[in-house]
Design an enzyme around this catalytic site. Sequence first.
Site, short mmCIF file in Angstrom:
data_model
loop_
_atom_site.label_atom_id
_atom_site.label_comp_id
_atom_site.label_asym_id
_atom_site.label_seq_id
_atom_site.Cartn_x
_atom_site.Cartn_y
_atom_site.Cartn_z
N GLU A 43 -43.43 -9.02 12.57
CA GLU A 43 -42.41 -10.05 12.89
C GLU A 43 -41.67 -10.44 11.63
O GLU A 43 -42.27 -10.54 10.55
CB GLU A 43 -43.10 -11.28 13.50
N ASP A 98 -37.93 -12.74 10.14
CA ASP A 98 -36.72 -13.52 10.33
C ASP A 98 -35.69 -12.97 9.38
O ASP A 98 -36.02 -12.61 8.24
CB ASP A 98 -36.99 -14.99 9.97
N GLU A 158 -36.07 -11.77 14.25
CA GLU A 158 -35.42 -13.01 14.70
C GLU A 158 -34.10 -13.23 13.97
O GLU A 158 -34.05 -13.23 12.73
CB GLU A 158 -36.34 -14.21 14.46
N GLN A 211 -35.17 -11.19 18.71
CA GLN A 211 -35.52 -12.49 19.27
C GLN A 211 -34.63 -13.57 18.66
O GLN A 211 -34.22 -13.47 17.50
CB GLN A 211 -37.00 -12.81 18.93
N HIS A 214 -46.98 -12.28 12.38
CA HIS A 214 -45.95 -13.28 12.10
C HIS A 214 -45.65 -13.36 10.60
O HIS A 214 -46.49 -13.74 9.82
CB HIS A 214 -46.47 -14.63 12.62
N ARG A 215 -44.44 -12.95 10.23
CA ARG A 215 -44.01 -12.86 8.82
C ARG A 215 -44.95 -11.93 8.03
O ARG A 215 -45.21 -12.16 6.85
CB ARG A 215 -43.91 -14.24 8.17
N HIS A 246 -37.58 -16.71 6.14
CA HIS A 246 -37.65 -17.66 7.25
C HIS A 246 -36.80 -18.91 7.07
O HIS A 246 -36.01 -19.27 7.95
CB HIS A 246 -39.11 -18.07 7.50
N ASP A 302 -50.43 -15.44 12.10
CA ASP A 302 -50.47 -15.17 10.66
C ASP A 302 -51.74 -14.37 10.33
O ASP A 302 -51.88 -13.87 9.21
CB ASP A 302 -50.50 -16.48 9.88
N LYS A 328 -32.18 -15.70 12.61
CA LYS A 328 -32.50 -17.08 12.24
C LYS A 328 -31.21 -17.87 12.02
O LYS A 328 -30.29 -17.37 11.38
CB LYS A 328 -33.38 -17.04 10.99
#
Length: 310
Positions: A71, A73, A153, A185, A44-45, A86, A300, A155
Amino acid sequence: MQRHLLATSISLGLFAGATTAALAETSPLEQQLKDLQSFQVIAHRGASGHAPESTMSAYELAHEWGVDYLELDIQITSDGELVVFHDDTIERTSDGEGAINDYTLEELKALDTGTWFNEEHPDSADPAFEGAQMLTLDELFERFGHDTRYYIETKSPQLNPGLEEALVAVLEEHDMIENGRVLVQSFEQESLLKVHELNADVPLIQLVWYHPSEEDNTRLVEWTGVTPGPEEITDADFQAVAEYAVGIGTNYMYEQQVVIDESFIRQAQENGLPVHIYTVNEAEEMERLIEWGVDGLFTDYADRLLELTE
Ligand code: G3P
Ligand code: CA
């Protein structure tokens, strides 16, 4: 005897040919979809528990660990460039302030997106993080190419007009789709459908966020209304998502309250939707969700998850 040998060699030849054909028939995109049937570790990020989120340092570390997906955004700059970021505003993770899409790429590149991490996480601080530049999607793809997979993503689509068009153009330019390298996503169904209009081969993940209703806090609702709450969701609701998406990404907690259970996961899976849960950082929670049979976790701390799953 000769006829027998001939027949054998013909049938062996046919068998080898058939095997080769069968192997050739699994395209990288099909393989990616098959892989979604196994557990996926999603950074995640990037390795954002150890390095400033969404920076090259965070992605380098997660890539080194061998995660299944990086992952990220994406947002769009005032001059139409895609950046990996993000928040809708830049103050939390940079030395600037204001809305990200009010700035050009050149202006955003002048910001420091690393020092905040050292200040907030002295135990993980590293002078190398200072002055980290915001990344473009192009830069991320140029660095890792087809050597990983990306879970991207879209965003805040309302704040980022043109995001989907720009994204699909970059994905196509880097041959990411047919090589089975990306999932797109979004919480916004409309954004996902727009991506599909631009390229129907992009595998999509519908994100959902379940929380107590403002009118009646004993009832859970979904943020954008894309599904009913988990207690009311039906097979038909999952099938409606499965019409366009290959999986579902959901929260599992709202504050201290658990919002989904094993039956939600099973029901989604029975309707053809693997379930990925965000964002799970504690080993105990990871273990609990793995026991529940989830198909992947956003974390994370992908290092902790890899320790449990390898
Ligand atoms: O994309 C899954 C998860 O990352 C959604 O939450 O706010 O971290 O983008 P957020
Ligand atoms: Ca995200």
